[in-house]
Enzyme design. Structure first.
Site, short mmCIF file in Angstrom:
data_model
loop_
_atom_site.label_atom_id
_atom_site.label_comp_id
_atom_site.label_asym_id
_atom_site.label_seq_id
_atom_site.Cartn_x
_atom_site.Cartn_y
_atom_site.Cartn_z
N SER A 173 0.86 -1.17 0.00
CA SER A 173 0.00 0.00 0.00
C SER A 173 0.91 1.23 0.00
O SER A 173 1.92 1.26 -0.70
CB SER A 173 -0.94 -0.03 1.21
OG SER A 173 -1.78 1.11 1.22
N TYR A 187 -4.96 7.60 -6.68
CA TYR A 187 -3.98 6.73 -6.04
C TYR A 187 -4.46 6.31 -4.66
O TYR A 187 -4.41 5.13 -4.31
CB TYR A 187 -2.63 7.46 -5.95
CG TYR A 187 -1.49 6.58 -5.48
CD1 TYR A 187 -0.74 6.91 -4.35
CD2 TYR A 187 -1.15 5.41 -6.15
CE1 TYR A 187 0.31 6.12 -3.92
CE2 TYR A 187 -0.11 4.60 -5.72
CZ TYR A 187 0.61 4.97 -4.61
OH TYR A 187 1.65 4.17 -4.19
N LYS A 191 -5.37 2.55 -3.18
CA LYS A 191 -4.67 1.99 -2.03
C LYS A 191 -5.61 1.76 -0.84
O LYS A 191 -5.45 0.80 -0.08
CB LYS A 191 -3.49 2.89 -1.63
CG LYS A 191 -2.38 2.93 -2.68
CD LYS A 191 -1.83 1.54 -3.02
CE LYS A 191 -0.54 1.61 -3.82
NZ LYS A 191 0.00 0.27 -4.14
#
Lengths: 324, 324
Positions: A173, A187, A191
């Protein structure tokens, strides 16, 4: 007088001790150690950056390593580089994680996997209004759906393995997967998604002695990071700058140590450790000592989190005021 | 003696008061109220379930409402039903949230949007080994990428609006977006992803007086829930049994109240409220009173969470022992 003082002191010392005992009894899943020596470690995005560093570190520790990436050339270079620095040969396999059939073929050709490290990732920081939907979809496809493909491909083999020692599925992650920051809508979404997957997956696979880990590195000195920096919005740099930049081999060491100790959350530096405590949420905690720290520090960390919000939103206000 | 008691009382009362004052000064973004009467509320997934009920309630409160869904017939039925029960006409537009161009067109053909409620969602449960990758992709495409499409399409209009009163972008998450549970890998991934999007987005849009909300309903009594429950893995039912089912109109009231008070995390029942405290993490908190509650209760709440996890994993162990 002395009696009541003594009883008070006893209470102060005994309460934490009873609490620690309570925690030791209730933490689930139970603690576990996942050895990697002589076991098969399969790393995606393994031809550069953090993946390459993990492959090198795992090989040094005596694991059998397979690295997966798209470009066969880069895989060959990585393989040579690892051989030169460690004397060890890693296996290479080329596939695009977004293609389930290709992933399935790659996983099956690699042989039984003991430690699956889903490390592939793309990241481009941009305000949502300025970012191309294609780029957004790309991040979610590679980082999140790619990981689903990998786990789904590897799970049958892991569940039916002959060697019933503990095995691991680890997801790379990011601190952007612990807090959403200006410029990271896509993004962070990809994650954060990994965490939802990981929490649910751990419940589904615990009965097969499969252990899930999430690794949360900060900005790490890699080619990917250099690329990202070229186009990053200024506010992103200002806000994200509060966490330092780490070297990929440091991140690799923390990642592997965390996987070996079966930790669900694996932070890589002190800020990351505080972030992990602050975002413990409903995630499992396998160490009763860490659980103790989580409980007693939760309040203070929320205050710290709110102070960070004050700083960040202050920076945003100031920046916009200057732009006018 | 009296002086000591007085100082003791002062010591007990003063720190909380100082903390409250401190919190009132530092919480960011600042509190805001978002009126919906006479304003344009755009609801996706608005022809059934929670979305339909939201549309009806918003119309009853005097908002101008547009509902978006794929099926024109279901939209017509919804429109008729709302007219019959409230006397108000809602606008309808048909589009698939996965298709950015269609979404852009739908958004641009509608009036300027004041409150965008990204409520569309599909959910099916099943262990990841049993889920088809197609189904995983569908959940992430509709729930997560669909929301990106909607926000990206609506943002330019919201940023450049002539009426500069506060506006809102709300995402319908789920308690599955606070904790990943057995059988919900893909659904949780999609809903956790919404949070990453929301946290980052709020930082990007605060300067335009746009306010982001995440709503976390529990299982809600809708046709979709009935469908999903029929195919739920037994363990999912066992674990989810600890949470009760809410009625749609209750969820709707909490949702609209949360949006109107500009809250970032909107919970719908007491369990959800505890869940929000547990998962406050580094999300913004716009109410200094809630911030105070978060701080003083987060330690205890983490203990409660660890007990819940002990119970979840215990159920999993027991179930597997029975299966043998």
């Amino acid at each position: 007088m002395a009696d009541s003082d003594l009883s008070f002191l006893a209470l102060c010392a005994l309460l934490p001790i009873f609490f620690l005992i309570f925690l030791k009894l209730i933490v689930r899943p139970r603690p576990v150690k996942v050895p990697i020596k002589s076991r098969h470690v399969f790393i995606t995005g393994g031809s550069s950056g953090i993946g390459l560093a993990i492959a090198r570190q795992a090989a040094t520790e005596g694991a059998r390593v397979t690295i997966l990436a798209r470009s066969l050339d880069k895989l060959e270079e990585a393989k040579t580089s690892i051989r030169l620095s460690t004397g060890i040969d890693v296996a290479i396999v080329s596939a695009d994680v977004c293609d389930f059939e290709a992933v399935k073929a790659a996983v099956e050709s690699a042989g039984p996997i003991d430690v699956l490290i889903c490390n592939q990732g793309v990241f481009v920081a941009y305000e949502l209004e300025n970012q191309d939907m294609k780029e957004i979809k790309g991040m979610i496809d590679v980082n999140l759906i790619g990981t689903f493909n990998l786990v789904k491909a590897a799970l049958p083999g892991m569940k039916n393995r002959s060697d019933r020692k503990p095995v691991s599925i680890a997801f790379m992650s990011s601190q952007a997967g612990q807090v959403g920051i200006y410029g990271y809508t896509a993004y962070s979404a990809s994650k954060f998604g990994l965490r939802g997957l990981a929490e649910a997956l751990q419940q589904e696979v615990i009965a097969d002695n499969i252990h899930v880990s999430l690794i949360f590195p900060p900005d790490t000195d890699t080619p990917g990071f250099a690329e990202e920096n070229k186009k990053k919005p200024q506010l992103t740099s200002i806000i994200a700058g509060s966490s330092g930049v780490m070297q990929s081999d440091e991140v690799a060491k923390k990642a592997l140590n965390g996987i070996k100790s079966g930790s669900f959350f694996i932070p890589c530096n002190f800020e990351g450790f505080l972030l992990s405590l602050a975002t413990a949420g409903l995630s499992p905690q396998r160490s009763y000592l860490m659980a103790f720290v989580e409980v007693i520090s939760a309040g203070i960390l929320r205050i710290a989190g709110l102070c960070f919000q004050w700083t960040w939103y202050g920076s945003i206000e100031k920046w916009h005021a200057q732009e006018k | 003696m009296a002086a000591a008691s007085l100082s003791f009382i002062a010591l007990c009362i003063l720190p909380p008061i100082f903390l409250l004052i401190f919190l009132k000064l530092i919480i960011r973004p600042r509190p805001v109220r978002i009126p919906i009467t006479s304003r344009h509320v755009f609801i996706t997934g608005g022809s059934r379930g929670i979305g339909f009920a939201l549309a009806r309630q918003a119309a009853a409160e005097g908002a101008r409402v547009t509902i978006l869904a794929r099926n024109l017939e279901q939209l017509q039925e919804a429109k008729t039903s709302i007219r019959l029960s409230t006397g108000v006409d809602v606008a309808i537009v048909s589009a698939d949230v996965r298709d950015f161009d269609a979404v852009k067109h739908a958004v641009e053909s509608a009036d300027p949007i004041d409150v965008l409620i990204c409520n569309q969602g599909v959910f099916s449960s099943g262990e990841l080994v049993n889920l088809e990758i197609k189904e995983v992709k569908r959940m992430i495409d509709v729930n997560l990428i669909g929301s990106f499409n909607l926000v990206k399409a609506a943002l330019p209009g919201m940023k450049n609006r002539s009426d500069r009163r506060p506006v809102s972008i709300a995402f319908m998450s789920s308690q599955a977006g606070q904790v990943g549970v057995y059988g919900y890998t893909a659904y949780a991934a999609s809903k956790f992803g919404l949070r990453g999007l929301a946290e980052a987005l709020q930082q990007e849009v605060i300067a335009d007086d746009i306010h982001v909300s995440l709503i976390f309903p529990p299982d809600t009594d809708t046709p979709s829930l009935t469908e999903e429950k029929e195919r739920r893995p037994p363990l999912t039912s066992i674990i989810a049994a600890s949470s009760s089912i809410m009625r749609v109109d209750e969820v709707v009231k909490k949702t609209l109240n949360g949006i109107k008070s500009g809250s970032f995390s909107v919970s719908c029942n007491f369990k959800g409220f505890l869940g929000s405290i547990a998962t406050a993490g580094l999300s913004p908190q716009r109410s200094y009173l809630m911030a105070f509650v978060e701080i003083i209760s987060s330690g205890v709440v983490r203990i409660v969470v660890l007990c819940h996890l002990w119970s979840f994993y215990g159920s999993i162990e027991k179930w597997h022992a029975q299966e043998k």
